[in-house]
Design an enzyme around this catalytic site. Structure first.
Site, mmCIF file in Angstrom:
data_model
loop_
_atom_site.group_PDB
_atom_site.id
_atom_site.type_symbol
_atom_site.label_atom_id
_atom_site.label_comp_id
_atom_site.label_asym_id
_atom_site.label_seq_id
_atom_site.Cartn_x
_atom_site.Cartn_y
_atom_site.Cartn_z
ATOM 1 N N HIS A 76 -4.049 -3.185 -8.464
ATOM 2 C CA HIS A 76 -4.527 -3.462 -7.571
ATOM 3 C C HIS A 76 -6.124 -3.657 -8.588
ATOM 4 O O HIS A 76 -7.345 -4.483 -8.914
ATOM 5 C CB HIS A 76 -5.563 -2.877 -6.413
ATOM 6 C CG HIS A 76 -6.224 -3.525 -5.468
ATOM 7 N ND1 HIS A 76 -7.383 -2.682 -4.013
ATOM 8 C CD2 HIS A 76 -7.254 -5.208 -5.714
ATOM 9 C CE1 HIS A 76 -8.030 -3.297 -3.871
ATOM 10 N NE2 HIS A 76 -8.308 -4.997 -4.285
ATOM 11 N N ASP A 117 -6.758 1.990 -7.743
ATOM 12 C CA ASP A 117 -5.444 2.330 -7.994
ATOM 13 C C ASP A 117 -4.833 0.677 -8.187
ATOM 14 O O ASP A 117 -5.202 -0.042 -8.214
ATOM 15 C CB ASP A 117 -5.337 1.590 -5.909
ATOM 16 C CG ASP A 117 -6.221 0.512 -5.725
ATOM 17 O OD1 ASP A 117 -6.949 -0.336 -5.641
ATOM 18 O OD2 ASP A 117 -5.392 0.364 -4.477
ATOM 19 N N GLU A 151 0.440 -1.389 0.263
ATOM 20 C CA GLU A 151 -0.162 0.158 -0.292
ATOM 21 C C GLU A 151 0.903 0.714 -0.286
ATOM 22 O O GLU A 151 1.567 1.819 1.135
ATOM 23 C CB GLU A 151 -0.861 0.247 1.031
ATOM 24 C CG GLU A 151 -1.832 -0.591 1.356
ATOM 25 C CD GLU A 151 -3.666 -0.404 0.552
ATOM 26 O OE1 GLU A 151 -3.348 0.096 -0.009
ATOM 27 O OE2 GLU A 151 -4.618 -1.743 0.530
#
Length: 278
Positions: free
Chosen positions: A188, A198, A149
């Site tokens: 993603h 994303d 992330e």
């Protein structure tokens, strides 16, 4: 090549974790660290039990199934890296989210805007980052991938050099440690085109130049007359059950200036060029 370990080594690997802060034991994350360690202990018990608990096809005593441990085995290793943006406002907010049992989400790594890398799940463990997703025939990316992330709100935030440089160093380590193919560094939105956007406006070309993913060449060749764009997307790995969403995901990765769910002549040139690399 799979790493081999004895059952004791596997247990120690699962129990151990890297201290993320200088004063791990007394930090504000002491409570969640305690939960992490307890969960890894529980997993270690499952792995080290012989015979494995709950894996008999017929638990009734007296069946013809037995246990004889092999000496040739290893830990399951990740084969994909999935890159996300957090869609949140800070590293601290994301860590808080990943400590929420209600949210139920996590990632192996979070990289802040200033380049700080926070590991939150052991590489060999399954984090909840991919959700309902598909790439090729793999419908459980959580089990086969590492999730990263990036601290970014997904709309107006730029991608700072410090953040991308830390990402590149991390990707190089993961690629080397687990022999992850260049094609298996994806986003993603690539694996969940109907649900996720994303990472948005992401510098995929920069990653591809370092061997993490593919990018198209400066000179693009015309595809053959019978070039099947849908089949090409599918063979690359995309789920084409919602073709419009898939085209948008492809364009989010490789085009970026236009996200309409229709392939233009230029898009087709790019698609053909990238497809031939897979």
């Amino acid at each position: 090549m799979l790493l081999t370990h004895s059952s004791k080594s596997i247990a120690l690997l699962l129990i151990s974790s890297v201290c993320l802060w200088s004063s791990c034991g007394s930090s504000k994350y002491a409570a969640t660290e305690k939960i992490y360690k307890q969960k890894t202990k529980d997993f270690a018990k499952i792995i080290t039990s012989t015979p494995p608990v709950g894996q008999l096809y017929d638990p009734v005593e007296g069946t013809n199934q037995t246990w004889v441990g092999s000496v040739n085995f290893g830990i399951r290793k990740p084969n994909f890296v999935i890159i996300h943006h957090t869609a949140q406002d800070s590293l601290a907010q994301t860590i808080k989210t990943f400590h929420s049992t209600k949210a139920g989400t996590s990632a192996h790594y979070v990289i802040s805007r200033d380049g700080k890398v926070v590991q939150m799940v052991n590489d060999y463990l399954r984090s909840n980052h991919a959700g309902v997703s598909k790439w090729g025939k793999d419908t459980d990316l959580n089990s086969s991938s590492i999730g990263i992330e990036l601290d970014n709100n997904g709309t107006t935030d730029p991608w700072p050099d410090a953040q991308i440089n830390s990402l590149l160093k991390l990707l190089a380590t993961l690629k080397k440690n687990y022999n992850i193919p260049a094609a298996n560094f994806i986003g993603h939105s690539d694996i969940a085109p109907k649900r996720k956007p994303d990472p948005n406006n992401f510098p995929w070309k920069k990653l591809a130049e370092k061997g993490f993913g593919f990018w198209y060449d400066d000179v693009l060749k015309n595809p053959p007359a019978d070039f099947d764009t849908t089949n090409a997307l599918k063979l690359m790995g995309y789920d084409t059950s919602d073709l419009g969403a898939t085209i948008t995901a492809f364009k989010r990765h490789f085009i970026q200036s236009d996200l309409t769910p229709k392939l233009t002549p230029v898009d087709i040139l790019v698609l053909y060029n990238v497809y031939t690399k897979y």
